[in-house]
Motif scaffolding. Structure first.
Motif, PDB file in Angstrom:
ATOM      1  N   ARG A   5      87.252  65.142  22.663  1.00 53.63           N
ATOM      2  CA  ARG A   5      86.299  66.286  22.486  1.00 53.63           C
ATOM      3  C   ARG A   5      88.472  66.543  22.060  1.00 53.63           C
ATOM      4  N   THR A   6      88.774  66.970  20.848  1.00 55.49           N
ATOM      5  CA  THR A   6      89.985  67.437  20.252  1.00 55.49           C
ATOM      6  C   THR A   6      91.052  68.084  21.181  1.00 55.49           C
ATOM      7  N   GLY A   7      92.042  67.720  21.815  1.00 48.07           N
ATOM      8  CA  GLY A   7      92.924  69.254  22.708  1.00 48.07           C
ATOM      9  C   GLY A   7      93.216  68.939  23.440  1.00 48.07           C
ATOM     10  N   VAL A   8      94.216  69.081  24.389  1.00 44.06           N
ATOM     11  CA  VAL A   8      94.552  69.078  26.161  1.00 44.06           C
ATOM     12  C   VAL A   8      94.947  70.703  26.676  1.00 44.06           C
ATOM     13  N   ARG A   9      94.006  70.564  26.987  1.00 45.71           N
ATOM     14  CA  ARG A   9      94.431  72.471  27.647  1.00 45.71           C
ATOM     15  C   ARG A   9      94.813  72.784  28.396  1.00 45.71           C
ATOM     16  N   VAL A  10      96.317  73.556  28.762  1.00 47.63           N
ATOM     17  CA  VAL A  10      97.170  73.886  30.310  1.00 47.63           C
ATOM     18  C   VAL A  10      96.877  74.703  30.349  1.00 47.63           C
ATOM     19  N   LEU A  11      96.786  75.735  31.700  1.00 45.75           N
ATOM     20  CA  LEU A  11      96.945  76.812  32.010  1.00 45.75           C
ATOM     21  C   LEU A  11      97.181  77.120  33.162  1.00 45.75           C
ATOM     22  N   ARG A  12      98.780  78.247  33.029  1.00 44.50           N
ATOM     23  CA  ARG A  12      99.902  77.903  33.778  1.00 44.50           C
ATOM     24  C   ARG A  12      99.731  78.774  34.834  1.00 44.50           C
ATOM     25  N   ASP A  13      98.838  78.187  36.124  1.00 44.59           N
ATOM     26  CA  ASP A  13      99.328  79.393  37.748  1.00 44.59           C
ATOM     27  C   ASP A  13     100.277  79.029  38.368  1.00 44.59           C
ATOM     28  N   PRO A  14     101.384  80.288  38.718  1.00 43.47           N
ATOM     29  CA  PRO A  14     102.499  80.359  39.596  1.00 43.47           C
ATOM     30  C   PRO A  14     102.350  81.176  40.985  1.00 43.47           C
ATOM     31  N   TYR A  15     101.125  81.494  40.561  1.00 36.74           N
ATOM     32  CA  TYR A  15     100.577  82.154  41.972  1.00 36.74           C
ATOM     33  C   TYR A  15      99.942  81.240  43.314  1.00 36.74           C
TER      34      TYR A  15
END
Length: 416
Positions: free
Chosen positions: A374-384
């Protein structure tokens, strides 16, 4: 003069332009040493009715050293093939890259939000993460192909939805010859079935320190790609071979199997070695020949052997009636070893030789197995969650399964 390969460890690698070629020369030198030692072992078997323990251990030691050297060459070839991201980009791509870098380094979401609103995109949001730039997405896919053995051999399709549905006719369409003026008999309507390939979520969570993210010399996109490609490839490789849960693609070895003489659609045919947990003592290579010719000629032209390094180490000792080794080393750097004229792909997730194990596969994997991205690689930033480190929850949706059950055959290490 070519240096002999070390029997204990792989040779030390130095960062010179010819390093990978020197490593390949070491590998070839090791193969010559292996042949000499194995020939001596075979001579001892014939003359003394038993092999010398020292000779046998030497053969196994060289065999292990060759495997280590082969793994080293693969790693060096992959590093050499890694391009520098960010060259020759369009204005829009450059804008996305800058916004993505601001998000990764500082958590600044405004640039990415503005780009998605501008593109009227609902593909991602702040809660679900942001899509990586197209160039990084392409690079991740390219490196996955280089690392993941099944992906490199299979057909890969990109989809925008959650499931790929593929119609097929198991019995083929009816056809026949008729004369110029003869009547055309009505053909039987084909029965069309459907294969479905759902995409499953694959994730990795690399961590970065604040100093790394603050370092302007670090290319954060290249860092993201290099951190997740190996993790993704390892998970993919395992799933494409052994996946059998609702959360993974369906692996080749998770499908029903049947003796090739009784093969039917929906099952993979196998040829048995005739010996439990091993090859036959006499003419052990016969099962390889039977497997090759169990495959239809059309698929045989594009066929590969698939096995892990341990199984390859066993087969490496086999000879034909003229005394020639059936396994041959790669012709050059970046190429595959061959077995009886067919390339060998290494997959460490293939099972070791054991009782009733399906340790070797042979087939046209481009026709036989389908990988769905499936097109697209997703990134979620988690600094906590892991202070003082920043986690990057990275997801990709991947599916897979057998699409042609005629195109792959297995070797079963059992009596029947």
């Amino acid at each position: 003069m070519v240096r002999a390969i070390s029997l204990q460890t792989a040779p030390e690698i130095k960062s010179t332009p010819d390093t990978i070629h020197q490593a390949f020369e070491d590998f070839m030198s090791g193969f010559e040493a292996f042949k000499d030692a194995n020939d001596r072992r075979l001579d001892e078997l014939e003359s003394k009715m038993g092999e010398d323990v020292v000779t046998r251990e030497k053969v196994e030691r060289i065999n292990r050293a060759m495997d280590a050297q082969s793994r080293l060459i693969d790693e060096m070839h992959l590093k050499k093939a890694r391009p520098q991201l960010g060259r020759g980009m369009s204005l829009a791509a450059s804008e996305h890259k800058m916004a993505f870098e601001n998000y990764i380094r500082r958590g600044d979401e405004q640039g990415l939000r503005a780009l998605e609103e501008k593109a009227i995109s609902g593909a991602s949001d702040g809660d679900g993460g942001y899509l990586v730039p197209d160039e990084t997405d392409t690079e991740i896919g390219r490196r996955l192909t280089a690392i993941s053995p099944i992906r490199a051999l299979a057909t890969v399709r990109q989809v925008s939805g959650a499931v790929l549905k593929k119609p097929f006719v198991a019995s083929g369409f009816e056809a026949g010859w008729v004369g110029e003026t003869a009547t055309r008999p009505e053909t039987t309507a084909p029965e069309i079935s459907e294969l479905t390939f759902p995409t499953m979520e694959l994730y990795a969570m690399p961590a970065a320190s604040a100093s790394l993210l603050e370092d302007a010399a670090v290319d954060v996109e290249s860092w993201i790609a290099s951190e997740i490609d190996t993790a993704f490839a390892e998970q993919e490789g395992a799933a494409f071979i052994n996946g059998n849960t609702a959360a993974t693609p369906k692996g080749i070895l998770s499908y029903p199997t049947v003796s090739d003489a009784a093969w039917e659609w929906g099952k993979l045919g196998y040829i048995a070695t005739g010996v439990d947990a091993g090859f036959a003592a006499a003419a052990p290579s016969d099962v390889l020949i039977d497997t090759i010719y169990a495959l239809k000629a059309g698929h045989r032209q594009n066929a590969h052997f698939l096995m892990n390094r341990k199984t390859q180490g066993i087969i490496r000792k086999f000879k034909d009636d003229d005394g020639n080794y059936l396994w041959q080393p790669p012709a050059g750097v970046g190429q595959k070893a061959s077995l009886m004229g067919f390339p060998v792909a290494e997959a460490e997730d293939m099972p070791d030789v054991a009782s009733d194990a399906m340790s070797v596969a042979f087939g046209d994997f481009a026709a036989g197995y389908l990988v769905v991205d499936r097109t697209g690689v997703r990134v979620l930033r988690d600094p906590y969650s892991a202070k003082p480190y920043v986690l990057f929850y990275t997801t990709k949706r991947v599916g897979g399964g057998v699409q042609n059950f005629e195109a792959v055959k297995l070797i079963k290490f059992g009596e029947s």
